[in-house]
Design a protein around this motif. Structure first.
Motif, PDB file in Angstrom:
ATOM      1  N   ILE A  45       0.955  -1.014  -0.001  1.00 44.24           N
ATOM      2  CA  ILE A  45       0.180  -0.131   0.034  1.00 44.24           C
ATOM      3  C   ILE A  45       0.913   1.146  -0.018  1.00 44.24           C
ATOM      4  CG2 ILE A  45      -1.751   1.194   1.112  1.00 44.24           C
ATOM      5  CD1 ILE A  45      -2.742  -1.266   2.653  1.00 44.24           C
ATOM      6  N   ASN A  46       0.974   2.061  -0.972  1.00 41.92           N
ATOM      7  CA  ASN A  46       1.805   3.070  -1.063  1.00 41.92           C
ATOM      8  C   ASN A  46       0.633   4.459  -0.932  1.00 41.92           C
ATOM      9  OD1 ASN A  46       3.512   5.090  -1.659  1.00 41.92           O
ATOM     10  ND2 ASN A  46       3.731   4.591  -3.831  1.00 41.92           N
ATOM     11  N   ILE A  47       0.818   5.295  -0.042  1.00 45.68           N
ATOM     12  CA  ILE A  47      -0.068   6.414   0.136  1.00 45.68           C
ATOM     13  C   ILE A  47       0.927   7.648  -0.388  1.00 45.68           C
ATOM     14  CG2 ILE A  47      -1.334   8.083   1.914  1.00 45.68           C
ATOM     15  CD1 ILE A  47      -1.762   5.870   3.647  1.00 45.68           C
ATOM     16  N   GLN A  48       0.975   8.089  -1.449  1.00 44.32           N
ATOM     17  CA  GLN A  48       1.612   8.829  -2.020  1.00 44.32           C
ATOM     18  C   GLN A  48       1.755  10.249  -1.356  1.00 44.32           C
ATOM     19  OE1 GLN A  48       2.394   8.149  -6.526  1.00 44.32           O
ATOM     20  NE2 GLN A  48       0.160   7.853  -6.393  1.00 44.32           N
ATOM     21  N   LYS A  49       0.537  10.731  -1.346  1.00 49.11           N
ATOM     22  CA  LYS A  49       0.693  12.261  -0.654  1.00 49.11           C
ATOM     23  C   LYS A  49      -0.562  12.407   0.423  1.00 49.11           C
ATOM     24  CE  LYS A  49       0.876  16.892  -1.906  1.00 49.11           C
ATOM     25  NZ  LYS A  49       1.057  18.042  -3.008  1.00 49.11           N
ATOM     26  N   LEU A  50      -0.136  12.778   1.502  1.00 45.85           N
ATOM     27  CA  LEU A  50      -1.440  12.984   2.462  1.00 45.85           C
ATOM     28  C   LEU A  50      -1.070  14.377   3.237  1.00 45.85           C
ATOM     29  CD1 LEU A  50      -4.263  12.100   3.848  1.00 45.85           C
ATOM     30  CD2 LEU A  50      -2.713  11.060   5.472  1.00 45.85           C
ATOM     31  N   GLY A  51      -1.889  15.352   2.898  1.00 48.02           N
ATOM     32  CA  GLY A  51      -1.535  16.970   3.470  1.00 48.02           C
ATOM     33  C   GLY A  51      -1.978  16.721   4.730  1.00 48.02           C
ATOM     34  N   LEU A  52      -1.297  17.548   5.872  1.00 48.80           N
ATOM     35  CA  LEU A  52      -1.453  17.512   7.238  1.00 48.80           C
ATOM     36  C   LEU A  52      -1.233  19.293   7.463  1.00 48.80           C
ATOM     37  CD1 LEU A  52      -1.778  16.769  10.220  1.00 48.80           C
ATOM     38  CD2 LEU A  52       0.693  16.507  10.221  1.00 48.80           C
ATOM     39  N   ASP A  53      -2.551  19.397   8.020  1.00 45.16           N
ATOM     40  CA  ASP A  53      -2.366  21.227   8.020  1.00 45.16           C
ATOM     41  C   ASP A  53      -3.031  21.662   9.343  1.00 45.16           C
ATOM     42  OD1 ASP A  53      -1.124  22.431   5.511  1.00 45.16           O
ATOM     43  OD2 ASP A  53      -2.582  21.043   4.851  1.00 45.16           O
ATOM     44  N   GLY A  54      -3.004  22.792   9.996  1.00 43.96           N
ATOM     45  CA  GLY A  54      -3.922  23.227  11.135  1.00 43.96           C
ATOM     46  C   GLY A  54      -4.591  24.323  10.470  1.00 43.96           C
ATOM     47  N   VAL A  55      -5.972  24.209  10.773  1.00 41.89           N
ATOM     48  CA  VAL A  55      -6.768  24.990  10.228  1.00 41.89           C
ATOM     49  C   VAL A  55      -7.896  25.744  11.050  1.00 41.89           C
ATOM     50  CG1 VAL A  55      -6.557  24.066   7.849  1.00 41.89           C
ATOM     51  CG2 VAL A  55      -8.430  23.347   9.374  1.00 41.89           C
ATOM     52  N   ASP A  56      -8.638  26.663  10.949  1.00 42.50           N
ATOM     53  CA  ASP A  56      -9.767  27.205  11.766  1.00 42.50           C
ATOM     54  C   ASP A  56     -11.227  26.399  11.101  1.00 42.50           C
ATOM     55  OD1 ASP A  56      -8.258  28.728  13.455  1.00 42.50           O
ATOM     56  OD2 ASP A  56      -8.322  30.510  12.057  1.00 42.50           O
ATOM     57  N   LEU A  57     -11.755  25.699  11.992  1.00 40.72           N
ATOM     58  CA  LEU A  57     -13.054  25.261  11.721  1.00 40.72           C
ATOM     59  C   LEU A  57     -14.213  26.125  12.105  1.00 40.72           C
ATOM     60  CD1 LEU A  57     -14.640  22.696  10.634  1.00 40.72           C
ATOM     61  CD2 LEU A  57     -14.772  21.852  13.143  1.00 40.72           C
ATOM     62  N   GLN A  58     -15.069  26.626  11.278  1.00 38.06           N
ATOM     63  CA  GLN A  58     -16.143  27.307  11.383  1.00 38.06           C
ATOM     64  C   GLN A  58     -17.481  26.536  11.616  1.00 38.06           C
ATOM     65  OE1 GLN A  58     -16.077  31.292   9.516  1.00 38.06           O
ATOM     66  NE2 GLN A  58     -13.756  30.956   9.346  1.00 38.06           N
ATOM     67  N   TYR A  59     -18.339  26.804  12.613  1.00 31.31           N
ATOM     68  CA  TYR A  59     -19.639  26.150  12.322  1.00 31.31           C
ATOM     69  C   TYR A  59     -20.763  26.870  13.452  1.00 31.31           C
ATOM     70  CZ  TYR A  59     -18.199  23.993  16.782  1.00 31.31           C
ATOM     71  OH  TYR A  59     -17.876  23.576  18.284  1.00 31.31           O
ATOM     72  N   ASN A  60     -21.932  26.601  13.383  1.00 33.55           N
ATOM     73  CA  ASN A  60     -22.770  27.162  14.358  1.00 33.55           C
ATOM     74  C   ASN A  60     -23.038  26.159  15.397  1.00 33.55           C
ATOM     75  OD1 ASN A  60     -22.957  29.743  12.903  1.00 33.55           O
ATOM     76  ND2 ASN A  60     -24.567  28.802  11.621  1.00 33.55           N
ATOM     77  N   ASN A  61     -23.193  26.704  16.739  1.00 34.88           N
ATOM     78  CA  ASN A  61     -23.471  25.721  17.734  1.00 34.88           C
ATOM     79  C   ASN A  61     -24.926  25.566  17.928  1.00 34.88           C
ATOM     80  OD1 ASN A  61     -24.390  28.079  19.026  1.00 34.88           O
ATOM     81  ND2 ASN A  61     -22.541  28.247  20.505  1.00 34.88           N
ATOM     82  N   LYS A  62     -25.462  24.774  19.030  1.00 29.57           N
ATOM     83  CA  LYS A  62     -26.669  24.627  19.074  1.00 29.57           C
ATOM     84  C   LYS A  62     -27.573  25.849  19.302  1.00 29.57           C
ATOM     85  CE  LYS A  62     -25.999  19.872  20.920  1.00 29.57           C
ATOM     86  NZ  LYS A  62     -26.338  19.075  22.201  1.00 29.57           N
ATOM     87  N   SER A  63     -26.942  26.962  19.820  1.00 30.95           N
ATOM     88  CA  SER A  63     -27.775  28.251  19.860  1.00 30.95           C
ATOM     89  C   SER A  63     -27.857  29.094  18.816  1.00 30.95           C
ATOM     90  CB  SER A  63     -27.283  29.017  21.173  1.00 30.95           C
ATOM     91  OG  SER A  63     -27.089  28.054  22.221  1.00 30.95           O
ATOM     92  N   GLY A  64     -27.214  28.543  17.528  1.00 31.99           N
ATOM     93  CA  GLY A  64     -27.115  29.382  16.362  1.00 31.99           C
ATOM     94  C   GLY A  64     -25.919  30.432  16.426  1.00 31.99           C
ATOM     95  N   VAL A  65     -25.104  30.096  17.266  1.00 28.08           N
ATOM     96  CA  VAL A  65     -23.755  31.186  17.319  1.00 28.08           C
ATOM     97  C   VAL A  65     -22.768  30.505  16.820  1.00 28.08           C
ATOM     98  CG1 VAL A  65     -22.322  32.629  18.812  1.00 28.08           C
ATOM     99  CG2 VAL A  65     -24.756  32.116  19.705  1.00 28.08           C
ATOM    100  N   GLY A  66     -22.113  31.638  15.893  1.00 28.30           N
ATOM    101  CA  GLY A  66     -20.900  31.245  15.089  1.00 28.30           C
ATOM    102  C   GLY A  66     -19.730  31.002  15.948  1.00 28.30           C
ATOM    103  N   VAL A  67     -18.999  29.772  15.834  1.00 29.77           N
ATOM    104  CA  VAL A  67     -17.972  29.284  16.555  1.00 29.77           C
ATOM    105  C   VAL A  67     -16.640  29.157  15.776  1.00 29.77           C
ATOM    106  CG1 VAL A  67     -16.877  27.601  18.341  1.00 29.77           C
ATOM    107  CG2 VAL A  67     -19.299  28.238  18.314  1.00 29.77           C
TER     108      VAL A  67
END
Length: 214
Positions: free
Chosen positions: A93-115
């Motif tokens: 099994i040859n996994i040629q390229k797998l990118g590893l990065d740190g990013v900001d994840l944005q979503y709305n919580n249960k109250s509808g507030v952006g996090v």
């Protein structure tokens, strides 16, 4: 020169005893780091460099198997364990390229507030597919222990029997005048050779009770 060295040692000593402080999401977002990394991984199991089964490494075929013993169906009447044995296991099994990065994840919580949360991102692209070469096993069988001790274990079974020129076998190897001749006793082999092209990303982050899916 001696004073400089002593001062440096004193600073290092102070830093090594500094207390750790917990950071919240807002503080973590202010931290900047370097660019991500591209990972590659190649796993070769029981194969030569040309992708063929390594008969030298696996001169004793019993030690090139994968065996599973299930709790709910793990023994027979005499109390011996039963195994689902995959024989002639091999592949690359040859996994040629797998990118590893740190990013900001944005979503709305249960109250509808952006996090915004820091996340680890694993990414794959279709132009660098995962390569499978002759990956799989020759045969599969159900084997039973013949007493106690590793030398009696079912996953090491090399039995003899059968009827000549039909299904005869000796020391766990078929001795017939057909396709199965010289192969280990069993059924349903599988080999996979191909390319798996993926285009997408997976984000890994800490999930608390405010997230809709936690």
């Amino acid at each position: 020169m001696q004073k400089i060295l002593l001062s440096l040692a004193f600073l290092i000593s102070l830093q090594s005893h500094a207390a750790l402080e917990q950071l919240n999401n807002t503080e973590l977002q202010k931290i900047e780091g370097q660019a991500g990394a591209d990972l590659s991984l190649k796993v070769t199991l029981n194969q030569t460099s040309t992708g063929q089964f390594d008969s030298t490494l696996c001169s004793d075929l019993r030690y090139c198997r994968l065996a599973l013993n299930f709790n709910n169906r793990g023994t027979e009447a005499a109390g011996n364990r039963q195994w689902l044995v995959f024989k002639g296991v091999q592949g690359t099994i040859n996994i040629q390229k797998l990118g590893l990065d740190g990013v900001d994840l944005q979503y709305n919580n249960k109250s509808g507030v952006g996090v915004v949360k820091p996340a680890i991102q694993l990414g794959a692209k279709y132009d660098s597919p995962i390569l499978f070469r002759n990956f799989g096993f020759d045969t599969m069988s159900i084997e039973t222990d013949n007493g106690t001790g590793d030398d009696k274990a079912g996953y090491l079974a090399n039995t003899s029997g059968g009827t000549a020129n039909v299904n005869s076998y000796s020391n766990g190897i078929y001795t017939v005048s057909g396709y199965d001749n010289g192969r280990e006793v069993g059924f349903t082999g599988m080999k996979l050779t191909g390319n798996l092209a993926l285009n997408g990303k997976v984000m890994i982050f800490s999930c608390d009770s405010t997230h809709p899916r936690c």
